[in-house]
Design an enzyme around this catalytic site. Structure first.
Site, PDB file in Angstrom:
ATOM      1  N   HIS A  11      34.450 -13.370   5.098  1.00 33.91           N
ATOM      2  CA  HIS A  11      35.857 -13.081   4.804  1.00 33.91           C
ATOM      3  C   HIS A  11      35.911 -11.794   3.978  1.00 33.91           C
ATOM      4  CE1 HIS A  11      40.059 -13.629   3.996  1.00 33.91           C
ATOM      5  NE2 HIS A  11      39.842 -13.593   2.689  1.00 33.91           N
ATOM      6  N   ASP A  20      42.820 -17.496   4.216  1.00 42.18           N
ATOM      7  CA  ASP A  20      43.048 -17.298   2.785  1.00 42.18           C
ATOM      8  C   ASP A  20      44.476 -16.919   2.432  1.00 42.18           C
ATOM      9  OD1 ASP A  20      41.987 -17.266   0.156  1.00 42.18           O
ATOM     10  OD2 ASP A  20      41.813 -15.088   0.202  1.00 42.18           O
TER      11      ASP A  20
END
Length: 1004
Positions: free
Chosen positions: A247, A359
């Protein structure tokens, strides 16, 4: 003699495991280090243009955000002949090893400052060199470095910690992972199980042979452990699909420029590990990141493409970036997917079917419909596991949006996208998976994320041993799309969640970094106007549509909607840079819009007008408003999606019916009384003979709360601590044409507010035009309106519709929504009467009982210590109305506040071919709104996007007042669904409640 196990076993095994780890690498020499340091990155070709430094281990080489090209040189000692030679490099910063042409081949990362070490160790320092060295080989390595760790922190003061030539004991390295996996598995097995005892016995037997930690001993120890590693499980009830992940926040605790290099470090490491681990499958989202690789690292990008085509690398997620979905506008969400999917299709011939937002800080209820109509069926997130008070009841479920569209959602049950892939991770995933009774698959995302880096060899070594290891559910490395396709087979068994996916955390991001949020709103609307202007110009004069310029501008605006930029949770440099770019983009958009209008505006017939003015309306309903032209107020009526020409020299009748003075504003609709402190003590609706405010209450008290939170969060109990108020310094009242104005100046601490409260003739809207010079720290500025309304729910404007939220706190789910996100308005209504609070760039609201409270500014000190200090301009408006929000026309009022009429002076005495007034398109039904008019991506056809905004099924006619040949219903990717039957001037279309339709109109 009995077998005896106790905690001393673990103490012994811990010691042995650490000893094995220390025995893997043996340093045989130091590297020579030369660095060329620069304040900003420079390309490989300019690597020796910085300040040259000869360095040694222990030397400091830079300060935070410094960059350098490091040159590591040396010679493999003869003593290392026949050995596996590696380099151990730790410069207390991130670095990327490149080949002789400057192509990234491997990333290096120091141990991160704030990483959750329960997820594993994030450092990467080993550089494989010679598998079977001859001795005497010359080492000549270049590395592009940044003096920051994964999370943008100056690590160990920028001191070089390691730069060594070392020998890797491969057998000891393999033993380490054998021992680690079994030891951790044993720790999670009950001690009364046979499997626990068999593993414990094998580990203790292996320890007995490890006396000097030689290679021979390591081989013997591995042989002892092999039987335990070869034991397989039975028929599984659950299988974990694992995919490598990194990420990468496109900005957060580092600037955007560093993200580009993080991408190169991460992706080159991925490719290097794929050569060593044939089962390894990796996925990455965000076409913006791929675009940077293509632009800055073309050779690396070609390798990525090759691995995509091999099936080893999965393009994930349809959005251009992993965007915020609370604040981002509806059309922007579509463009995120439009540009994202088109990129992956063009570059990799890959049609993405997943939305990948691990996220982002909550998910709008408009998203399922947008996904479906963009050809996306599956949604993956992690973030909802962060809830503060309530646990979402499913990890696998169907998510239904406001229009009834439904998509399949999976939340990896481990609750992280940084999985260690260790036994503890597999065991946690099985234990936590709430839907394991109806689903036999769950997803695991392994690697180092947030700051990038991705999986290391440790993840892949563990997975190699865990494919079907007795005591663990089996793990298969595969693309996420295969996982979702398997998951879908049991689709009829899953439960449905209806409405928004609200995150009980990070509500401060609805308000933090207000200037960025204001620019985003204004840019979205200016781009809407620009596209409309260009289509209008194309229809009238054949003006060439600026497709390339629009795509470039759109993509940069989409970049700044990333979930740590637009929400306000990045460092100061990110906002300094984005605000500067927003200003440039805004000027560019306005210039393009002006050129588009000027391409045809002087073809209008103005006849004998002395001071002709064109007034353009891009909204899909007629507007009857006051405008100001060179100080002259004019009342104009402009047709929908069209224009009218008026003569500004014609004297308007005297404006009557306004009062401004003695703490009073009044027009023909409302009477407003101000208290001595500047707040409002009464708003009386003259037309409906009722008081708007609740009895004994005061509205628009500019309250300042202590805010000890950070950019993400503020406490749920903030309003239980007494607040302070801005103090009125002066107030003046005057009439300006059709407007009655109260001009108020307030002060609090080092901050000032100048606010114009404006009541316009014929309008039910009270505008609060506000300029704040804000210099407070850890404070929050709010305004509130206690209204004379009794209802159990508020109606909140969101993308392409609205949702209802409770205004009470009966349950913990309702309590947790102490701050909510809305776009242009929030409304409280009874059946007969209601009041809405509108705004032009704000998003954070609290609605409790009969009080609508708007969050105006926050000044947190982390991660930007100067967040939101300075000057802010914004407008909010109170709008009392008859009936509910539909009858009262709240949505239209919100649009009109945000999208002013365009006023363009014309040359006098022109007898052009175009009429003085014209509408180009309109919709018969009041509840259908034309949101977007643009040129198609791949043709000269016109795209028109409309939606239903009241929650009612509606059949209506859409009329076009220009020459057209056909109308086709298309999806949001502009792919044809069906040709529509044309009637006179248009087509008839049915809308489900809150349904979005996209039309493609052919003019050729």
């Amino acid at each position: 003699m009995p077998y005896f196990y106790n905690k001393n076993i673990e103490r012994s095994l811990d010691w042995v495991l650490k000893k094995i780890q220390k025995s893997i690498y043996k340093v045989v020499d130091e590297l020579k280090i030369t660095a060329w340091v620069t304040p900003e990155p420079v390309p490989f070709e300019q690597r020796m243009t910085g300040i040259k430094k000869e360095l040694s281990i222990g030397d400091k080489w830079g300060n935070l955000w410094d960059c350098a090209w490091f040159h590591f040189t040396g010679v493999v000692p003869e003593s290392a002949a026949g050995s596996n030679v590696v380099l151990l490099i730790d410069i207390s910063g991130e670095a990327c090893i490149v080949d002789s042409n400057g192509c990234p081949i491997q990333g290096l990362t120091p141990a991160a400052s704030t990483f959750d070490y329960s997820l594993g160790f994030p450092g990467k320092k080993v550089v494989p060199l010679f598998k079977n060295a001859q001795g005497g080989e010359v080492i000549d390595i270049w590395a592009d470095a940044g003096c920051n760790d994964l999370f943008g922190v100056l690590k160990d003061d920028g001191v070089i910690k390691e730069a060594y030539i070392a020998v890797c004991n491969e057998t000891m390295r393999e033993l380490y992972y054998d021992f680690e996996v079994l030891y951790e598995l044993m720790q999670h097995i009950p001690q009364d199980k046979a499997r626990y005892h068999s593993i414990a016995w094998a580990l203790m037997e292996a320890c007995k042979v490890l006396r000097n930690f030689t290679e021979e001993e390591a081989k013997e120890a591995r042989a002892i452990l092999a039987p335990e590693l070869s034991k397989e499980g039975g028929h599984p009830s659950l299988t974990i699909s694992a995919i490598g992940h990194a990420h990468i926040d496109l900005a957060w605790l580092w600037p955007i420029r560093e993200t580009i290099r993080k991408g190169a470090r991460t992706f080159s490491t991925v490719l290097a590990l794929m050569e060593r681990y044939p089962d390894y499958v990796f996925g990455a989202s965000q076409p913006q990141l791929y675009q940077w690789m293509k632009e800055y690292y073309p050779s690396l990008y070609q390798k990525i493409k090759e691995h995509v085509f091999k099936g080893r690398w999965e393009p994930q997620g349809g959005m251009w970036v992993e965007a915020d979905t609370n604040i981002t506008g509806g059309e922007s969400l579509i463009r995120q997917i439009l540009y994202g999917k088109r990129f992956f299709k063009k570059e990799f011939d890959y049609d993405v079917k997943t939305l990948w937002l691990p996220d982002s800080f909550g998910y709008t209820a408009s998203l399922p419909q947008i996904m479906k109509k963009c050809g996306i069926e599956y949604f993956m997130t992690i973030k909802l596991s962060w809830n503060e008070y309530n646990k979402y009841p499913h990890h696998t479920f169907l998510w239904e949006g406001i229009d009834g569209s439904s998509v399949l959602v999976h939340m990896p049950p481990e609750g992280t996208y940084n999985s260690s892939a260790a036994p503890r991770a597999i065991i946690k995933a099985e234990k936590e998976y709430l839907d394991k009774g109806v689903s036999d698959r769950c997803l695991m995302l392994f690697g180092i994320g947030d700051g990038g880096g991705g999986p290391g060899e440790e993840h892949l070594e563990r997975l190699k041993r865990e494919k079907n290891l007795d005591g663990l559910v089996p793990v298969v490395q595969e693309p996420a799309i295969k996982f979702f396709q398997r998951l879908e087979k049991n689709k009829n068994k899953y439960q449905t969640w209806v409405g928004e996916l609200y995150l009980e955390k990070h509500q401060g991001t609805y308000t933090s970094q207000a200037r960025n949020k204001r620019y985003n709103r204004k840019m979205e609307l200016e781009l809407r106007e620009l596209e409309w202007a260009c289509v209008l110009s194309f229809l009238i004069s054949g003006y060439p549509y600026p497709q390339n310029e629009l795509e470039r501008i759109w993509k940069e605006v989409l970049l700044y909607q990333f979930h740590d930029i637009l929400p306000g949770s990045s460092i100061k440099r990110v906002y300094d840079e984005s605000l500067a770019r927003y200003e440039i983009l805004m000027n560019e958009v306005k210039e393009l819009k002006q050129k588009a209008y000027l391409s045809w505006i002087n073809t209008l017939d103005v006849g004998e007008m002395v001071c002709p003015v064109a007034v353009i309306n891009s909204l899909s309903w007629e507007r009857d408003e006051w405008i100001s032209v060179e100080g002259q107020w004019l009342k104009v009526k402009v047709p929908p999606m069209g224009y009218t020409v008026v003569d500004a020299s014609i004297h308007q009748r005297q404006v009557c019916g306004l009062i401004a003075g003695d703490n009073l504003l009044e027009n023909d609709k409302l009477r407003i009384k101000f208290a001595a402190d500047g707040s409002i003590e009464s708003i009386f609706d003259k037309e409906y003979n009722r008081e708007v405010l609740s009895t004994g209450s005061f509205a628009n008290k500019l309250a300042v709360y202590d805010d000890k939170g950070d950019a993400w969060d503020f406490p749920i109990f903030y309003d239980q601590i007494p607040c302070e108020f801005f103090t009125l310094q002066s107030a003046s009242f005057y009439i300006d044409g059709p407007k009655a104005v109260a001009n108020q100046v307030y002060r609090y601490g080092a901050s000032t507010i100048e606010q114009k409260v404006v009541l316009t003739l014929g309008s039910r809207r009270v505008d609060f035009i506000t300029k704040v010079d804000w210099h407070e720290s850890n404070k929050m500025l709010r305004t509130s309106f206690p209204v004379n309304i009794h209802t159990n729910e508020a109606t909140c404007d969101i993308q392409f519709g609205n949702i209802k939220r409770p205004v009470h706190r009966n349950t913990s789910w309702e309590m947790a929504k102490y701050e909510i996100c809305a776009h242009k308005w929030v409304d409280l209504s009874q059946k007969d009467y209601g009041v809405a609070l509108l705004n032009d760039c704000k998003y954070g609201y609290k609605v409790l009982d009969n009080v609508i409270d708007l969050n105006l500014l926050r000044s947190a000190t982390y991660p930007d210590s100067e967040a939101d200090r300075g000057v802010h301009e914004f407008t909010y408006a109170l709008y009392p109305h008859p009936g509910d929000h539909v009858e009262g026309g709240v949505a239209r009022e919100g649009y009109e506040l945000n999208i002013p009429l365009n006023v363009i002076p014309l040359d006098a005495c022109k007898n052009g071919a175009m009429p003085r007034e014209k509408t180009f398109m309109e919709v018969e039904a009041r509840n259908i709104i034309i949101e977007t008019v643009k040129k198609a991506e791949d043709s000269d056809d016109i795209i028109i996007r409309l939606y239903e905004n009241s929650g009612a099924g509606t059949k209506t006619k859409i009329k076009f007042y220009f020459t057209f040949k056909s109308v086709c219903l298309v999806n949001m990717m502009e792919e044809e669904i069906e040709m529509l039957n044309m009637e006179k001037n248009g087509v008839e279309l049915y809308f489900r409640p809150y349904e979005i339709h996209t039309l493609k109109v052919s003019t050729k």
